[in-house]
Design a protein around this motif. Structure first.
Motif, PDB file in Angstrom:
ATOM      1  N   LEU A  59       0.760  -0.972  -0.618  1.00 45.62           N
ATOM      2  CA  LEU A  59       0.100  -0.108  -0.081  1.00 45.62           C
ATOM      3  C   LEU A  59       1.096   1.194   0.795  1.00 45.62           C
ATOM      4  O   LEU A  59       0.612   2.625  -0.587  1.00 45.62           O
ATOM      5  N   LEU A  60       2.079   1.513   0.667  1.00 43.56           N
ATOM      6  CA  LEU A  60       2.826   2.435   1.199  1.00 43.56           C
ATOM      7  C   LEU A  60       3.527   2.756  -0.227  1.00 43.56           C
ATOM      8  O   LEU A  60       3.067   3.708  -0.848  1.00 43.56           O
ATOM      9  N   LEU A  61       4.006   2.136  -1.979  1.00 46.60           N
ATOM     10  CA  LEU A  61       4.234   1.351  -2.407  1.00 46.60           C
ATOM     11  C   LEU A  61       3.532   2.175  -3.418  1.00 46.60           C
ATOM     12  O   LEU A  61       3.581   2.718  -4.954  1.00 46.60           O
ATOM     13  N   GLN A  62       1.939   1.831  -3.776  1.00 47.58           N
ATOM     14  CA  GLN A  62       1.116   2.057  -4.500  1.00 47.58           C
ATOM     15  C   GLN A  62       0.464   3.828  -3.693  1.00 47.58           C
ATOM     16  O   GLN A  62       0.726   4.640  -5.130  1.00 47.58           O
ATOM     17  N   GLY A  63       1.179   4.679  -2.776  1.00 44.15           N
ATOM     18  CA  GLY A  63       0.645   5.627  -2.372  1.00 44.15           C
ATOM     19  C   GLY A  63      -0.738   6.547  -2.823  1.00 44.15           C
ATOM     20  O   GLY A  63      -0.434   7.437  -3.143  1.00 44.15           O
ATOM     21  N   ARG A  64      -1.397   5.410  -3.138  1.00 47.38           N
ATOM     22  CA  ARG A  64      -2.616   5.829  -2.799  1.00 47.38           C
ATOM     23  C   ARG A  64      -3.538   6.384  -1.576  1.00 47.38           C
ATOM     24  O   ARG A  64      -4.980   6.840  -2.163  1.00 47.38           O
ATOM     25  N   LEU A  65      -2.923   6.069  -0.122  1.00 48.06           N
ATOM     26  CA  LEU A  65      -3.687   6.026   0.838  1.00 48.06           C
ATOM     27  C   LEU A  65      -2.590   6.781   2.185  1.00 48.06           C
ATOM     28  O   LEU A  65      -1.383   6.807   1.559  1.00 48.06           O
ATOM     29  N   SER A  66      -3.606   7.204   3.045  1.00 45.18           N
ATOM     30  CA  SER A  66      -2.093   8.018   3.755  1.00 45.18           C
ATOM     31  C   SER A  66      -1.712   6.699   4.783  1.00 45.18           C
ATOM     32  O   SER A  66      -2.062   5.820   4.581  1.00 45.18           O
ATOM     33  N   VAL A  67      -0.815   7.689   5.423  1.00 43.98           N
ATOM     34  CA  VAL A  67       0.370   6.317   6.124  1.00 43.98           C
ATOM     35  C   VAL A  67      -1.408   5.839   6.966  1.00 43.98           C
ATOM     36  O   VAL A  67      -0.771   4.801   7.632  1.00 43.98           O
ATOM     37  N   THR A  68      -1.804   7.178   7.485  1.00 46.59           N
ATOM     38  CA  THR A  68      -2.794   6.647   8.827  1.00 46.59           C
ATOM     39  C   THR A  68      -4.039   5.243   8.483  1.00 46.59           C
ATOM     40  O   THR A  68      -3.789   4.055   8.720  1.00 46.59           O
ATOM     41  N   GLN A  69      -3.663   5.550   7.478  1.00 50.07           N
ATOM     42  CA  GLN A  69      -5.144   4.667   6.682  1.00 50.07           C
ATOM     43  C   GLN A  69      -4.391   3.589   6.451  1.00 50.07           C
ATOM     44  O   GLN A  69      -5.140   1.969   6.699  1.00 50.07           O
ATOM     45  N   ILE A  70      -3.356   3.499   5.806  1.00 48.30           N
ATOM     46  CA  ILE A  70      -2.590   1.747   5.509  1.00 48.30           C
ATOM     47  C   ILE A  70      -2.461   1.462   6.712  1.00 48.30           C
ATOM     48  O   ILE A  70      -2.292   0.416   6.692  1.00 48.30           O
ATOM     49  N   ALA A  71      -1.817   1.741   8.132  1.00 47.60           N
ATOM     50  CA  ALA A  71      -1.644   1.235   8.908  1.00 47.60           C
ATOM     51  C   ALA A  71      -2.809   0.748   9.597  1.00 47.60           C
ATOM     52  O   ALA A  71      -2.789  -0.931  10.133  1.00 47.60           O
ATOM     53  N   LEU A  72      -4.276   1.376   9.686  1.00 48.45           N
ATOM     54  CA  LEU A  72      -5.383   0.168   9.953  1.00 48.45           C
ATOM     55  C   LEU A  72      -5.743  -0.775   8.457  1.00 48.45           C
ATOM     56  O   LEU A  72      -6.191  -1.717   8.725  1.00 48.45           O
ATOM     57  N   GLU A  73      -5.392  -0.664   7.299  1.00 50.21           N
ATOM     58  CA  GLU A  73      -6.053  -1.572   6.138  1.00 50.21           C
ATOM     59  C   GLU A  73      -4.588  -2.686   6.279  1.00 50.21           C
ATOM     60  O   GLU A  73      -5.260  -3.696   6.207  1.00 50.21           O
ATOM     61  N   ALA A  74      -3.420  -2.436   7.062  1.00 49.58           N
ATOM     62  CA  ALA A  74      -2.751  -3.644   7.318  1.00 49.58           C
ATOM     63  C   ALA A  74      -2.975  -3.618   8.391  1.00 49.58           C
ATOM     64  O   ALA A  74      -1.991  -5.499   9.287  1.00 49.58           O
ATOM     65  N   GLY A  75      -3.650  -3.404   9.789  1.00 47.01           N
ATOM     66  CA  GLY A  75      -4.351  -4.467  10.707  1.00 47.01           C
ATOM     67  C   GLY A  75      -3.616  -4.040  12.002  1.00 47.01           C
ATOM     68  O   GLY A  75      -3.563  -5.211  12.960  1.00 47.01           O
ATOM     69  N   PHE A  76      -2.521  -2.878  11.810  1.00 52.31           N
ATOM     70  CA  PHE A  76      -1.877  -2.292  13.029  1.00 52.31           C
ATOM     71  C   PHE A  76      -2.854  -1.553  13.875  1.00 52.31           C
ATOM     72  O   PHE A  76      -3.587  -1.060  13.181  1.00 52.31           O
ATOM     73  N   ALA A  77      -2.241  -1.163  14.773  1.00 54.10           N
ATOM     74  CA  ALA A  77      -3.288  -0.440  16.325  1.00 54.10           C
ATOM     75  C   ALA A  77      -2.958   0.881  15.576  1.00 54.10           C
ATOM     76  O   ALA A  77      -4.782   1.518  15.740  1.00 54.10           O
ATOM     77  N   HIS A  78      -1.988   1.719  15.351  1.00 51.58           N
ATOM     78  CA  HIS A  78      -1.755   2.920  14.794  1.00 51.58           C
ATOM     79  C   HIS A  78      -0.615   2.673  14.110  1.00 51.58           C
ATOM     80  O   HIS A  78       0.314   2.019  13.639  1.00 51.58           O
ATOM     81  N   GLN A  79      -0.158   4.238  13.399  1.00 47.30           N
ATOM     82  CA  GLN A  79       0.590   4.903  12.702  1.00 47.30           C
ATOM     83  C   GLN A  79       2.385   4.158  12.958  1.00 47.30           C
ATOM     84  O   GLN A  79       2.958   3.384  12.375  1.00 47.30           O
ATOM     85  N   SER A  80       1.970   4.874  14.042  1.00 48.50           N
ATOM     86  CA  SER A  80       3.537   4.847  14.928  1.00 48.50           C
ATOM     87  C   SER A  80       3.867   3.338  15.100  1.00 48.50           C
ATOM     88  O   SER A  80       4.893   2.446  14.731  1.00 48.50           O
ATOM     89  N   HIS A  81       2.813   1.916  15.652  1.00 52.03           N
ATOM     90  CA  HIS A  81       2.828   0.538  15.672  1.00 52.03           C
ATOM     91  C   HIS A  81       3.366  -0.066  14.169  1.00 52.03           C
ATOM     92  O   HIS A  81       4.599  -0.794  14.133  1.00 52.03           O
TER      93      HIS A  81
END
Length: 306
Positions: free
Chosen positions: A249-271
């Motif tokens: 998702l990061l390489l695609q560059g279409r979502l914010s980092v916060t959105q990517i964290a949630l899409e990947a199942g992480f608790a939050h961006q820093s996680h």
């Protein structure tokens, strides 16, 4: 495992005296169990019975202590790592001559019952019995691993803590079988079913119980089979897949980092940033930049405990 005791309380931290919670797993998303570091002042502490099983592990310098529980009086020098195991339904009085620190693990009776049932133990014999000043090397390994999760800057996936707590219950259950170390593995179709489920639900909170149920195995059995099949524990596999999803998702560059964290199942961006850095050796920002520059040399690096 049923203990018929009147006046049970569901309060996980009975407050008697001036016990201070120094750190808690309450915000880590663990279900059916938890860990808390408690500061205990010198003096007498009456701890009421609860609906949870409790393990209190002494942390730090030795302290002279006494306890009255389950009709037993125990006087001892409580050393680092000494554990008291208190089943649901038991109250007691603990007296410490000096201030001390206790690592307290609580386990719901439902969690313990489910684990016992999966081991096909006789319900009349499968129970957690009270033990005082317990010194057990394998239990200590599990307890200190849970403490490390509690104190980590970024905890591992909740699956790891669930796995540790399951092993704690197996260790404490009366009549639990010794682990069978013969090499076994999941059948190919069973492994595919589990992997497909993980991929389809990587953005959700996954539990060992639901993954084991997919292939009709107990959690303890499933953990062994999964590791033999995939070459790593369940929690490590899941965290690796979360990182790979985040990288894509990061390489695609279409979502914010916060959105990517949630899409990947992480608790939050820093996680997410913690595990991306640890497993890929690059920050999310560096991966985004490499995608813009048409470069992608970030692969999962060999890792220790995830």
């Amino acid at each position: 495992m049923q203990l018929a005791t009147p006046h049970l309380t569901s309060n996980l931290t009975p407050q008697v005296g001036r016990r201070v919670s120094l750190r808690s797993s309450a915000a880590l998303g663990w279900q059916g169990f938890g860990v808390e570091m408690l500061g205990i002042p010198a003096g007498e502490h009456r701890i009421p019975a609860t609906t949870h099983h409790r393990i209190g592990v002494h942390v730090g310098t030795p302290v002279k202590a006494r306890c009255l529980c389950d009709g037993r009086r125990v006087a001892r020098i409580q050393a680092h790592g000494d554990a008291d195991v208190i089943p649901a339904g038991l109250d007691g009085v603990w007296t410490d001559e000096s201030d001390c620190t206790i690592l307290r693990i609580w386990i719901s009776d439902e969690f313990a019952r489910t684990t016992a049932g999966q081991l096909h133990l006789n319900p009349a014999r499968a129970h957690i019995r009270p033990q005082f000043q317990l010194r057990d090397r394998r239990l200590h390994y599990l307890v200190w691993a849970l403490r490390a999760e509690l104190e980590a800057e970024e905890a591992s996936d909740a699956l790891y803590a669930e796995s540790l707590c399951t092993a704690v219950v197996v260790r404490l259950l009366e009549g639990a079988p010794e682990p069978d170390n013969r090499r076994r593995s999941l059948a190919p179709n069973a492994a595919a079913r589990v992997i497909d489920f993980i991929e389809s639900n990587i953005d959700k909170h996954l539990t060992l119980a639901e993954l084991a149920a997919l292939v009709d195995f107990s959690v303890p059995h499933f953990k062994v089979l999964f590791r033999e099949t995939l070459g790593m524990p369940v929690h490590q596999y899941v965290i690796h897949r979360r990182v790979e999803r985040a990288k894509t998702l990061l390489l695609q560059g279409r979502l914010s980092v916060t959105q990517i964290a949630l899409e990947a199942g992480f608790a939050h961006q820093s996680h997410m940033a913690h595990w991306v850095q640890r497993l890929l050796g690059a920050t999310p920002r560096e991966i985004v930049k490499s995608g813009r520059d048409g470069l992608d040399d970030h692969r999962i690096l060999p890792a220790g405990k995830a």
